[in-house]
Design a protein around this motif. Structure first.
Motif, PDB file in Angstrom:
ATOM      1  N   ARG A 153       0.863  -1.173   0.000  1.00 20.41           N
ATOM      2  CA  ARG A 153       0.000   0.000   0.000  1.00 20.41           C
ATOM      3  C   ARG A 153       0.901   1.224   0.000  1.00 20.41           C
ATOM      4  NH1 ARG A 153      -4.505   2.129   4.471  1.00 20.41           N
ATOM      5  NH2 ARG A 153      -4.703   4.215   3.569  1.00 20.41           N
ATOM      6  N   VAL A 154       0.634   2.169  -0.907  1.00 23.95           N
ATOM      7  CA  VAL A 154       1.583   3.261  -1.161  1.00 23.95           C
ATOM      8  C   VAL A 154       0.915   4.618  -1.015  1.00 23.95           C
ATOM      9  CG1 VAL A 154       3.185   4.260  -2.848  1.00 23.95           C
ATOM     10  CG2 VAL A 154       2.830   1.774  -2.783  1.00 23.95           C
ATOM     11  N   TYR A 185      -6.698  -7.089  -0.976  1.00 23.08           N
ATOM     12  CA  TYR A 185      -6.143  -6.524  -2.207  1.00 23.08           C
ATOM     13  C   TYR A 185      -4.632  -6.717  -2.181  1.00 23.08           C
ATOM     14  CZ  TYR A 185      -4.552  -2.603   0.656  1.00 23.08           C
ATOM     15  OH  TYR A 185      -3.923  -1.848   1.626  1.00 23.08           O
ATOM     16  N   SER A 186      -3.973  -6.378  -3.285  1.00 22.24           N
ATOM     17  CA  SER A 186      -2.511  -6.431  -3.336  1.00 22.24           C
ATOM     18  C   SER A 186      -1.910  -5.029  -3.411  1.00 22.24           C
ATOM     19  CB  SER A 186      -2.048  -7.272  -4.532  1.00 22.24           C
ATOM     20  OG  SER A 186      -2.465  -8.619  -4.400  1.00 22.24           O
ATOM     21  N   TRP A 187      -2.330  -4.235  -4.410  1.00 26.52           N
ATOM     22  CA  TRP A 187      -1.717  -2.922  -4.622  1.00 26.52           C
ATOM     23  C   TRP A 187      -2.660  -1.825  -4.154  1.00 26.52           C
ATOM     24  CZ3 TRP A 187      -0.881  -4.692 -10.301  1.00 26.52           C
ATOM     25  CH2 TRP A 187       0.143  -5.657 -10.342  1.00 26.52           C
ATOM     26  N   GLY A 188      -2.264  -1.097  -3.109  1.00 24.73           N
ATOM     27  CA  GLY A 188      -3.076  -0.020  -2.564  1.00 24.73           C
ATOM     28  C   GLY A 188      -2.657   1.321  -3.127  1.00 24.73           C
ATOM     29  N   VAL A 189      -3.578   1.983  -3.825  1.00 29.92           N
ATOM     30  CA  VAL A 189      -3.279   3.240  -4.518  1.00 29.92           C
ATOM     31  C   VAL A 189      -3.665   4.399  -3.601  1.00 29.92           C
ATOM     32  CG1 VAL A 189      -3.674   4.600  -6.612  1.00 29.92           C
ATOM     33  CG2 VAL A 189      -3.691   2.091  -6.717  1.00 29.92           C
ATOM     34  N   GLY A 190      -2.677   4.899  -2.858  1.00 24.30           N
ATOM     35  CA  GLY A 190      -2.921   5.940  -1.872  1.00 24.30           C
ATOM     36  C   GLY A 190      -2.638   7.336  -2.398  1.00 24.30           C
TER      37      GLY A 190
END
Length: 444
Positions: free
Chosen positions: A312-313, A335-340
């Protein structure tokens, strides 16, 4: 539209050898394998190779080379900023006293703290949705501080920490705070657990238990290479934790968190297994420390049975390529990729092995970000446009334009080859080590 907040090397080894990847498997037996304690990060191997690069303690003099077997030996060996190499031998337990005697949660408890008393005092049914306060909460904090003093191990600059064969660190938290030039390789990290997690009744809809400690934590750290490690919860998995106040009594935080203005990090060839909140890059939506920092590369890592945050980014330019994500049916997965906030993730040439009950649309999660570039990724062997799948299922749509293109990739493999290559070569037990490492002049 919805919105939601002796293994076989064969061809795999040959492929690895062709890339020239230092310290990884090779096609032919090597009589003179390099000492991993003296190895440095190769040029163009991710963000940690940028600018001055990452050399750790590779230039250490003989007097700054140590073999450590206990928690206190490790803590003493990694302090200071002189170049140093620390070899971990056997299993080091963080929850021990100065005589290396095992400490339990009861040993840390003070001020009259006990979990049954805490649960009785702060049950939301009687206490309400109000933060705990008063003598028992103060006792919990004091008890937590006693554990923190033992399990947190600050690491100095210009350090290489490398495991000898079979090395393990359990119940401890390596803390890289405002330091530069650190390498951690070839160690199995297990179960950095919190005896005294905090209850936050206003975290989410129902409240949550929040724990401290990651096996490895970066706070303001720069030029860090995390390579060929294995990270997991050991014999205390989340699935076996009890439920209190209707929520899982969470005693684990992340496995590898990169926060508070950390920058120029490469995470390569690691094995992350059986954990919920895995990797947080950026600690707050409002942090001014993180702007134009948090540049991180993740490549050739294996993520198995992960709940979320891989990663998570927030804010960072994060390059995620050639990783293998393997989930199992019936396991908790978000989830896998966290769009922060202000994140700029480039996720390319990755492979997913997903059971039927996980929709590829759920690989991406919206956390107030606006864009993610996802290309040439495969799900169960089939080329899959993961961003298109997400945008078709959820609002708001995310853009593929993240405003940058990665240039620091030493070797990129075809996404179809990633599962077998990563499974064969990722993890602490896959780090190439010579049969004998020269340790003349070392202590411990």
């Amino acid at each position: 539209m919805r919105r939601r907040s002796s293994f076989a090397l064969s061809a795999v080894c040959a492929a690895a050898a062709l890339t020239g990847m230092t310290g990884h498997v090779s096609a032919q037996p090597q009589r003179h394998l390099p000492d991993p304690g003296r190895q440095t990060l190769a040029a163009k191997d991710g963000w940690a190779s940028y600018s001055t690069g990452t050399t750790g303690g590779s230039t250490a003099r003989p007097g700054q080379v140590r073999v450590v077997r206990t928690r206190d030996q490790l803590a003493a060996a990694v302090t200071g900023d002189l170049p140093k190499i620390v070899y971990v031998k056997g299993t080091i337990d963080g929850n021990v006293d100065s005589r290396n005697k095992r400490l339990t949660c009861d040993d840390y408890a003070t001020g009259g703290y006990s979990l049954p008393a805490f649960l009785t005092a702060y049950d939301p049914a009687t206490w309400g949705r109000v933060d705990p306060s008063g003598p028992l909460e103060e006792a919990r904090k004091a008890s937590a501080l006693r554990q923190k003093e033992r399990v947190e191990i600050p690491v100095g600059a210009n350090t290489t920490i490398v495991g000898l064969e079979g090395a393990r660190i359990k119940g401890a938290n390596l803390v890289l705070r405002d330091v530069d030039n650190v390498i951690v390789r070839g160690i199995e990290f297990q179960n950095a657990f919190d005896c005294f997690p905090a209850w936050d009744p206003n975290d989410g809809e129902f409240g949550e238990w929040n724990a401290e400690y990651d096996p490895i934590s970066l706070y303001g750290a720069t030029h860090v290479w995390i390579d060929h490690n294995t990270l997991n919860d050991g014999d205390m998995p989340d699935s076996e934790q009890p439920t209190h106040f209707g929520r899982v009594y969470q005693v684990h935080d992340g496995l590898l968190d990169i926060t508070h203005g950390s920058d120029l990090v490469t995470v390569s060839w690691n094995r992350f297994t059986d954990h919920d909140k895995v990797m947080l890059i950026g600690h707050s939506d409002s942090s001014t420390l993180d702007t134009r920092k948090l540049r991180v590369t993740l490549h050739h890592n294996l993520f198995t049975k992960m709940g979320q945050r891989t990663p998570r980014v927030r804010f960072g330019q994060v390059d995620v390529y050639n990783n293998h994500y393997a989930e199992s049916s019936g396991e908790p997965y978000l989830y896998s990729w966290g769009v922060g906030v202000q994140s700029a993730i480039v996720a390319e040439h990755n492979a997913f092995t997903l059971p039927a009950d996980i929709d590829p649309a759920d690989v991406i999660e919206y956390w107030k970000g606006t864009a993610i570039h996802a290309a040439d990724n495969r799900v169960d062997g089939a080329s899959t446009d993961l961003l298109a799948a997400y945008n078709a299922a959820y609002d708001p749509d995310l853009s593929p334009d993240v405003g940058w293109t990665p240039t620091r990739r030493r070797a990129v493999h075809r996404s179809r080859d990633v599962p077998r290559l990563v499974r064969a070569a990722a993890g602490a037990d896959r780090l190439s080590r010579p049969g004998r490492i020269a340790l003349a002049g070392s202590g411990g």
